[in-house]
Design a protein around this motif. Structure first.
Motif: not given
Length: 746
Positions: A1-5, A225-227, A262-266
């Protein structure tokens, strides 16, 4: 995922901001000692802000300044002075509630990015269109939105190049933000001015449902609920907590930083949220996000839940077990305090020392040599020095023009004039240009000169004699058309049956009625409001919702800004008129006579004021009856809004009772037991207002006795004619009343 959060953290003081930066926040929001909606936070001095911006930017962290209160007319000069300073600080954005800021920024400070505060109650597409049109670059969506609504609104916002942010952690208000007047009404401290006394956390007489704190919600946490938030396209995840300390901010930001990484990486989530329970919390809920509004959102204790959670987690029952659990948590808390204090101590917001040396000789340029610990910069004047005649470039002249550098990120050392010969001169404008050139070389920011606002013209009223207008919400009251020439507004509900023409037919049958739209219109209810506009095509409306106003503007329908748009100053009126072709506005009932009297009317603009109405304290998407009288339904259903009509009272420990009211098609609301009756305003302000308004609905009636409405209209019309006897009669008829807000103001 490339979009900045973006992870957006609160900063109530310098240490909390440092803690957020260390913990990995992408941005922080903070407030100065004025113009911000958290006056209970320590807040920052202007010098602190300069240092914070410099520190944050070294860590690639942005800084947003909260200016999220309504602005009074007499505060505009101070506000403009602050904006003149802010444009040269490198601030990354300002967070605003008052529509005046949009006018001022658009006209005079276009380099500032403006974010719409949660206080603007943004919850439908029209509101986002409205905010985009007045210049917002991002909006904080209402905390009551569910994930599907957030996704839809974010998609729409992105089409308009507007970013969205969502609160993902921290305290929840029971009321719609920006639409809560409970603190203002009960103790004179307005939430719209940052002085909320948190009446929703107060203790009340135990209710029939067995609760002492019937309005107290758990804290918000969307940690798992991050995803869904990422899928919804949300640009910024915002943590609440500007009155919390550094250890709280560090713990929460650090936990969220690790979860996001963690979510961005995996693509997977961390399963452990235990650290969030080690700092202040009221237990957690994500029910607004899930759209599952149950009684489990409430907790009957507004204080810190962390110790109870430690007992529950350890299954501690015996005295020994409880002591062990408490000692373990206390040790963890102490360790957090120590860790954060150590990390914070290693960061400094001290300004960079700057030494300036001025040198020059006759027929040569003036040279300024600037030295910091990291760089040396030299600039020269565009013209050469000449022999002085009347004015000379002496130490006093130079200090006068360079002292403004004290408001930058630099700490000025004593100026060095050793290399400057006496009795020389260049145009003083050259000194100003050199100062600006020097700042650009040191900061890579163009210096923006100060703005002075031109005086506003107080345009004349549209008519010499103020008229009366009134509000009804039931077709049986249409007979009032036969007894008065007053404008008659018809209050629409906050919820509609889909494709039901009930209200459309009312307006088609009664073309004299003027639609009055409520402040909150979400999802289908907003779409049904738009359908009503498109079908009825009224000549004029009153809207308390900027989304409906936006649609009306696009349709060429004349609209009046309702009282719940919290309009308190001339520049807000200019925003409404110039950007949205607004024809008039109600002035807020929160401000007093002296705060009203200097508001300047725009040209051909109508000004209105309510002199009789039930006093709304708060409106909620949650149900007040689950915790008061009790409700058999486990959660709020779609039909609750349309079908439920209940009423009760709650009484605080001071013995003051408030009416809890739920009408068919309306949100649960709480009203003051007194009615607002302000006959004084007719005498005081008839020279200013075109129209005085009375609310004849039975909504939120509280202790309001059933009074003959024809008699009321007659007395109010006589008051406008100056008939003293009707003033006395009204005070007798409306025996439980107040105009305290008109006396105390904001």
């Amino acid at each position: 995922m490339n979009r900045k959060i973006e992870l957006l953290a609160p900063g109530g003081d310098v240490d909390a901001i440092k803690a957020a930066i260390i913990a990995g926040a992408n941005a922080v929001y903070c407030g100065l000692e004025t113009f911000n909606a958290r006056n209970r936070a320590a807040n920052l001095s202007f010098n602190d802000l300069i240092g914070v911006i410099s520190l944050a930017h070294r860590y690639q962290c942005e800084v947003f300044l909260t200016m999220n209160i309504v602005i009074l007319e007499n505060e505009i000069p101070t506000l403009v002075k602050l904006l003149n300073q802010l444009v040269n600080t490198g601030i990354d954005g300002i967070i605003v509630q008052d529509l005046a800021l949009f006018h001022l920024v658009n006209k005079h400070f276009p380099s500032l990015l403006v974010h719409a505060s949660t206080q603007l109650t943004t919850h439908n597409e029209g509101q986002i269109g409205f905010l985009a049109k007045v210049g917002a670059t991002r909006v904080n969506l209402s905390r009551e939105m569910n994930l599907a609504e957030i996704k839809s609104l974010t998609r729409y916002a992105h089409d308009l190049d507007v970013l969205t942010e969502v609160f993902v952690h921290g305290a929840l208000c029971i009321a719609f933000s920006g639409q809560c007047y409970s603190s203002s009404v009960s103790v004179g401290n307005s939430g719209n001015r940052g002085r909320c006394s948190q009446a929703c956390r107060d203790e009340y007489d135990i209710t029939a449902a067995g609760n002492k704190f019937p309005l107290n919600l758990k804290d918000n946490s969307a940690y798992f609920d991050l995803p869904e938030l990422v899928d919804a396209g949300v640009d910024s995840l915002k943590i609440e907590g500007r009155i919390k300390g550094a250890q709280y901010v560090h713990t929460v930001v650090d936990s969220w930083r690790k979860q996001i990484d963690q979510f961005v990486e995996s693509g997977k989530l961390l399963s452990d949220d235990s650290n969030l329970y080690k700092v202040f919390n009221r237990d957690f809920t994500n029910s607004f996000l899930k759209g599952n509004l149950t009684k489990d959102m409430f907790i009957d204790n507004p204080r810190d839940n962390s110790f109870k959670h430690a007992n529950d987690k350890s299954n501690a029952i015996s005295v020994v077990q409880i002591q062990e659990a408490q000692q373990t948590l206390s040790s963890d808390k102490d360790a957090i305090v120590s860790l954060v204090a150590d990390k914070v101590s290693q960061l400094s917001i001290e300004k960079v020392s700057l030494s300036l040396r001025f040198s020059g000789k006759l027929n040569e340029p003036l040279t300024i040599t600037a030295v910091t610990k990291d760089t040396t910069v030299e600039i020269q004047s565009a013209v050469t020095l000449t022999l002085a005649t009347d004015s000379r470039i002496d130490e006093a002249a130079i200090v006068k023009r360079f002292k403004s550098l004290k408001q930058s990120e630099f700490e000025l050392l004593p100026f060095n004039f050793d290399g400057l010969e006496n009795d020389l001169s260049i145009p003083f404008s050259q000194l100003t240009q050199m100062k600006n050139q020097l700042l650009f070389k040191l900061t890579q920011r163009e210096y923006i000169g100060a703005v002075t606002l031109p005086p506003l013209t107080h345009h004349p009223k549209l008519s010499s004699q103020p008229t009366l207008s009134l509000l009804i919400c039931d077709e049986k009251d249409v007979d009032l058309c036969d007894v008065t020439d007053a404008d008659i507004y018809f209050k629409l509900p906050e919820s509609f049956k889909v494709n039901d023409n009930k209200y459309i037919d009312i307006f088609l049958r009664n073309p004299r009625l003027i639609p009055w739209f409520p402040a909150v219109l979400i999802g289908k209810d907003y779409l049904e409001s738009v359908r009503l506009l498109e079908t009825v095509k009224p000549k004029r409306i009153v809207s308390n919702n900027t989304g409906v106003a936006f649609i009306a503007t696009n349709m060429g329908i004349e609209w009046i800004a309702g009282p719940f748009l919290n309009t308190t100053n001339s520049y807000a009126l200019l925003t409404l008129q110039e950007r949205l072709n607004c024809a008039g506005a109600f002035i807020s009932n929160e401000i007093n006579r002296n705060q009203i009297k200097n508001i300047a009317r725009p040209k051909n603009f109508k000004m209105l004021y309510s002199i009789y109405h039930p006093i709304l304290m708060m409106t909620s998407r949650q149900c007040f009856f689950q915790q008061t009288v009790g409700c058999n339904k486990p959660s709020i259903e779609d039909g609750c809004m349309l079908k439920c009509e209940k009423a009760t009272t709650i009484t605080n420990v001071k013995g003051i009772s408030f009416a809890v009211d739920k009408q068919k098609g309306g949100y649960p609301s709480i009203y003051n037991h007194e009615q607002f009756l302000n006959i004084d305003a007719v005498e005081d302000l008839s020279h200013l207002f075109d129209e005085f308004f009375i609310d004849l609905t039975d909504i939120g009636s509280g202790s309001k006795a059933k009074i003959d409405k024809v008699e009321l209209v007659s007395h109010f019309e006589n008051v406008l004619k100056g008939i003293t006897e009707s003033k006395t009669s009204l005070k007798q008829l409306v025996s439980i009343s107040t105009n305290a807000q008109y006396q105390q103001g904001l």
